[in-house]
Design a protein around this motif. Structure first.
Motif, mmCIF file in Angstrom:
data_model
loop_
_atom_site.group_PDB
_atom_site.id
_atom_site.type_symbol
_atom_site.label_atom_id
_atom_site.label_comp_id
_atom_site.label_asym_id
_atom_site.label_seq_id
_atom_site.Cartn_x
_atom_site.Cartn_y
_atom_site.Cartn_z
ATOM 1 N N ARG A 1 4.231 13.467 11.106
ATOM 2 C CA ARG A 1 4.784 12.827 12.312
ATOM 3 C C ARG A 1 4.609 11.321 12.273
ATOM 4 O O ARG A 1 5.067 10.616 13.169
ATOM 5 C CB ARG A 1 4.069 13.375 13.558
ATOM 6 C CG ARG A 1 4.387 14.831 13.845
ATOM 7 C CD ARG A 1 3.402 15.423 14.833
ATOM 8 N NE ARG A 1 2.067 15.559 14.220
ATOM 9 C CZ ARG A 1 1.019 16.079 14.850
ATOM 10 N NH1 ARG A 1 1.146 16.502 16.092
ATOM 11 N NH2 ARG A 1 -0.141 16.177 14.236
ATOM 12 N N LEU A 2 3.905 10.829 11.247
ATOM 13 C CA LEU A 2 3.575 9.407 11.205
ATOM 14 C C LEU A 2 4.575 8.565 10.402
ATOM 15 O O LEU A 2 5.188 9.047 9.460
ATOM 16 C CB LEU A 2 2.172 9.258 10.613
ATOM 17 C CG LEU A 2 1.013 9.024 11.573
ATOM 18 C CD1 LEU A 2 1.250 9.577 12.958
ATOM 19 C CD2 LEU A 2 -0.281 9.562 11.000
ATOM 20 N N PRO A 3 4.706 7.301 10.778
ATOM 21 C CA PRO A 3 5.649 6.419 10.076
ATOM 22 C C PRO A 3 5.037 5.737 8.855
ATOM 23 O O PRO A 3 5.472 4.664 8.475
ATOM 24 C CB PRO A 3 6.000 5.393 11.157
ATOM 25 C CG PRO A 3 4.758 5.289 11.974
ATOM 26 C CD PRO A 3 4.130 6.657 11.952
ATOM 27 N N THR A 4 4.036 6.341 8.256
ATOM 28 C CA THR A 4 3.440 5.713 7.074
ATOM 29 C C THR A 4 4.225 6.109 5.834
ATOM 30 O O THR A 4 4.863 7.156 5.787
ATOM 31 C CB THR A 4 1.985 6.186 6.889
ATOM 32 O OG1 THR A 4 1.974 7.615 6.796
ATOM 33 C CG2 THR A 4 1.114 5.758 8.054
ATOM 34 N N LEU A 5 4.133 5.282 4.815
ATOM 35 C CA LEU A 5 4.838 5.594 3.577
ATOM 36 C C LEU A 5 4.263 6.850 2.938
ATOM 37 O O LEU A 5 4.982 7.633 2.337
ATOM 38 C CB LEU A 5 4.760 4.412 2.609
ATOM 39 C CG LEU A 5 5.510 3.160 3.085
ATOM 40 C CD1 LEU A 5 5.416 2.059 2.044
ATOM 41 C CD2 LEU A 5 6.966 3.483 3.372
ATOM 42 N N ARG A 6 2.941 7.012 3.072
ATOM 43 C CA ARG A 6 2.373 8.225 2.472
ATOM 44 C C ARG A 6 2.876 9.490 3.157
ATOM 45 O O ARG A 6 3.013 10.532 2.513
ATOM 46 C CB ARG A 6 0.837 8.208 2.421
ATOM 47 C CG ARG A 6 0.188 7.441 3.506
ATOM 48 C CD ARG A 6 -1.108 6.687 3.101
ATOM 49 N NE ARG A 6 -1.825 7.256 1.968
ATOM 50 C CZ ARG A 6 -1.848 6.700 0.759
ATOM 51 N NH1 ARG A 6 -1.185 5.602 0.558
ATOM 52 N NH2 ARG A 6 -2.538 7.229 -0.203
ATOM 53 N N ALA A 7 3.141 9.422 4.418
ATOM 54 C CA ALA A 7 3.683 10.589 5.118
ATOM 55 C C ALA A 7 5.118 10.856 4.648
ATOM 56 O O ALA A 7 5.494 11.995 4.375
ATOM 57 C CB ALA A 7 3.656 10.369 6.625
#
Length: 479
Positions: free
Chosen positions: A273-279
Motif C-alpha cells: 500500500r506504500l508509495p516506496t520504490l521497494r513496495a
RNA sequence: GCUCCGAUAGUGUAGCACGGCCAAUCAUGCAGGACUCUCACUCCUGCGACUGGGGUUCGAAUCCCCAUCGGAGCACCA
C-alpha cells in the motif's frame, strides 16, 4: 524532456541529493530518473549526495543509505559518485570561517522569534555588527560545543532590507547535540550546517553544472547566490518542478510513513500500500515503466496530480507478453459437476505467445469465485475456461451437469455463453496482498514454479509471486 | 503581513524564448467496435482543452496589464 542549456563544451554534472531518512519513494524517483536521464543524454556525471546533516528533526536512517543506492541501481540510475555530507564537515567549517573573516557571516544569539522581529522590520539584529574578531571567537566556541542547542546560530549576511523576507540573513549553522546515527560520526560534531549552506558549498565543490529541484527550493538560489557572490563562484543553471501528488497515495511524508510503520499500520517499508520504490518493486512494477512515467511527466513548474493508471498502463504493456497465465479463484465456493469424470486440463501459459502449457488435474469437484456463483441461476449455461461446458442444476449446494466439451456453443449463436475460470479442488492456497486489500483463495499448483516472476491471474490482474512456502504469497501490481 | 512561481481535454504532456504552418500534439482515461476459451494484449472509431477580462497587432494559446484560482518561501527541516 527539454534540452539542457549547455555552455560550449562543458561536461554535464548533476546530482540527486536526498536526506536518507527513509527509503526512496515515487517522489524520489522523479529526481533520480530525470537527473540521471539528462546525464545519460549528455554523457555526464551523476552524483548521489546524501544531505544528512540533521541528526535530529529529519534524522537519517542508517539502512536508507544503501536503499537509495539499491533503488537507483534498480532504476537504471546507478550514481557515478556518492558523497555523504556528514563526511565533509571540516570543509564546511573552513568555508564558514572564511566567510566570517570576510565579514559576511556572524554568530547570532537571538532567540528565533526575536530575530524574526528584526528581520520583518528590516533591521539588523544586535549581533550583525559585531567585529570579525569577536565573531571568530564565537564561531570557535560554537564548533567545539561551548554553547547549548538553540543558543547560537551562524548567519550569512545577505541584504537585511531585501524586499523578500525569505532572503534576509539566513541561518547557515546551528547547534545540535544529538549524536549522528552514523557510528563513525557519532558525536564528533555539534555545529551542523543547514541546507542552504551545505548545498551551496557542495554544488560548487562537486562542480555541478545543472540543478533540477523542487519549486519549494526556489528561494535557495537567491540565498545561496550571496555565498557564491562572496566567493566569486558561478551558480549552476537551475530548473524547478512543482509538487507531485499521486491520486492513489495522496499526500505523504517519509516521517509520517515511518510513524505508521512503527505503529504497525503497515507491514514494513515494502508494504504494497506504500508509495516506496521497494513496495512497487515487490509488486512487480518494472523500473522501465517508472522511468517512462517520470520522463513523460517532464519538469514543469505546474503542480501535478497524476493517477497511477498511467504507470500501470506502461507496466502492463511491458509485462503482458512475458507474464504466464494462471487460474486463481478468490473467495472460493465449491461446485460439483455430474456426468463427467476426472480429467486433465492443459491450458496454454499465454494466450498469444508460444510458451507451452500448464497441466491441471481436474476432479469432478472444483472451485469457482463466489462472485461468479452468486450470479447463477438454475439452468444457466456456462463454460469453464479451457475445460468444458456445464449447466447449473442446483444452487445450494452448487451443482451442475456436464453438457459437452465443444467450443462451438461458446462462440456461435447471438449470445455467447459466459466463460469463467476455476481452480482444482486440490489446488494450493494463495494469498494476494494488494493496495486495496488482501485476497485469499485457491490457485493452480504450478504457480509455485513462478517465484519472483510476475504472472497474470486471469480475470484478476497481474501479480508478482513473492513466496511459495506453505501457501503462495503474491503481490498485486495492477489489473 | 511580505515575497516568489504557475494556469492547454478527466489526468499528464507538446506548442509559448523567434505571434500567422494550432479549427492545437502525444499518452492515459472514457465510450463504441474488431480480435480473443480472461474484465489482459493488439487494432479501429469516437469524446474531450488554450481560466476570465482588457490591451498591442492585419493576426495571440503564444506579447503586455488586471482579475480569479492554485502552489511555494519568510525554520536553529531537507
Amino acid at each position: 524532456m527539454k534540452p539542457l542549456d549547455i555552455t560550449d563544451g562543458e561536461k554535464v554534472v548533476m546530482r540527486f541529493a536526498p536526506n536518507p531518512n527513509g527509503p526512496p519513494t515515487l517522489g524520489s524517483a522523479r529526481g533520480i530518473v530525470i537527473n540521471s536521464e539528462y546525464v545519460k543524454r549528455y554523457d555526464g556525471t551523476f552524483i548521489m549526495r546524501f544531505d544528512d546533516t540533521d541528526p535530529q528533526t529529519k534524522r537519517p536512517m542508517l539502512e536508507a543509505y544503501d536503499w537509495y543506492i539499491e533503488d537507483c541501481t534498480w532504476l537504471g540510475a546507478a550514481p557515478d559518485k556518492v558523497v555523504l555530507a556528514s563526511d565533509r564537515m571540516q570543509m564546511y567549517y573552513d568555508y564558514a570561517k572564511k566567510l566570517i573573516e570576510m565579514g559576511q557571516a556572524y554568530a547570532c544569539f537571538c532567540e528565533s522569534g526575536e530575530f524574526k522581529k528584526y528581520k520583518d522590520a528590516k533591521e539588523p539584529c544586535p549581533h550583525r555588527n559585531e567585529s570579525i574578531g569577536v565573531n571568530l571567537e564565537h564561531w570557535k566556541k560554537m564548533v567545539v560545543g561551548e554553547y547549548g542547542e538553540k543558543v547560537a546560530v551562524l548567519r550569512i549576511k545577505t541584504d537585511i532590507k531585501h524586499k523578500d523576507p525569505a532572503i534576509r540573513d539566513f541561518g547557515a549553522f546551528r547547534i545540535v547535540k544529538v549524536p549522528h546515527p552514523r557510528p563513525e560520526i557519532g558525536n564528533k560534531y555539534v555545529a551542523w550546517p543547514l541546507l542552504d549552506f551545505e548545498g551551496a558549498i557542495e554544488d560548487h565543490e562537486l562542480g555541478m553544472t545543472h540543478i533540477i529541484r523542487g519549486k519549494d527550493l526556489m528561494d535557495s538560489e537567491k540565498r545561496q547566490g550571496y555565498i557564491y557572490k562572496y566567493f566569486g563562484w558561478n551558480y549552476p543553471k537551475t530548473t524547478h518542478w512543482g509538487r507531485i501528488k499521486i491520486h492513489e497515495f495522496g499526500k505523504f511524508s517519509t516521517s509520517g510513513l515511518r510513524h505508521a510503520i512503527e505503529e504497525g499500520e503497515y507491514s514494513g517499508w515494502d508494504d504494497p500500500r506504500l508509495p516506496t520504490l521497494r513496495a512497487l518493486r515487490r509488486r512487480g512494477i518494472k523500473p522501465e515503466a517508472i522511468r517512462k512515467f517520470m520522463i513523460e511527466m517532464g519538469v514543469g513548474e505546474t503542480d501535478v496530480s497524476i493517477s497511477l493508471d498511467t504507470l500501470y498502463a506502461e507496466n502492463r504493456k511491458m509485462i503482458d507478453s512475458i507474464a504466464n497465465r494462471y487460474f486463481f479463484v478468490w473467495d472460493p465456493v465449491e461446485i460439483e459437476i455430474h456426468g463427467t469424470k476426472p480429467r486433465t486440463s492443459t491450458p496454454p501459459l499465454h494466450p498469444t505467445e508460444d510458451r507451452g502449457h500448464r497441466t491441471i488435474e481436474v476432479d469432478t469437484k472444483m472451485y469457482v469465485c463466489s462472485e461468479d456463483a452468486e450470479k447463477l441461476e438454475i439452468g444457466d449455461k456456462l463454460r469453464l475456461k479451457d475445460l468444458y461446458n456445464i449447466e447449473i442444476t442446483s444452487l445450494a449446494p452448487l451443482q451442475a451437469k456436464h453438457t459437452g466439451d465443444s467450443m462451438e456453443v461458446v462462440n456461435k449463436g447471438e449470445k455467447r455463453i459466459r466463460i469463467i475460470h476455476w481452480a482444482p479442488i486440490n489446488g494450493v492456497s494463495v494469498k494476494v496482498l494488494a493496495p486495496h486489500g488482501e485476497f485469499k483463495g485457491i490457485g493452480e499448483k504450478q504457480i509455485a514454479n513462478e517465484i519472483d516472476n510476475t504472472v497474470q491471474f486471469e480475470r484478476f490482474g497481474f501479480c508478482r509471486i513473492d513466496s511459495v512456502d506453505h501457501e503462495i504469497i503474491a503481490y498485486f501490481a495492477h489489473k
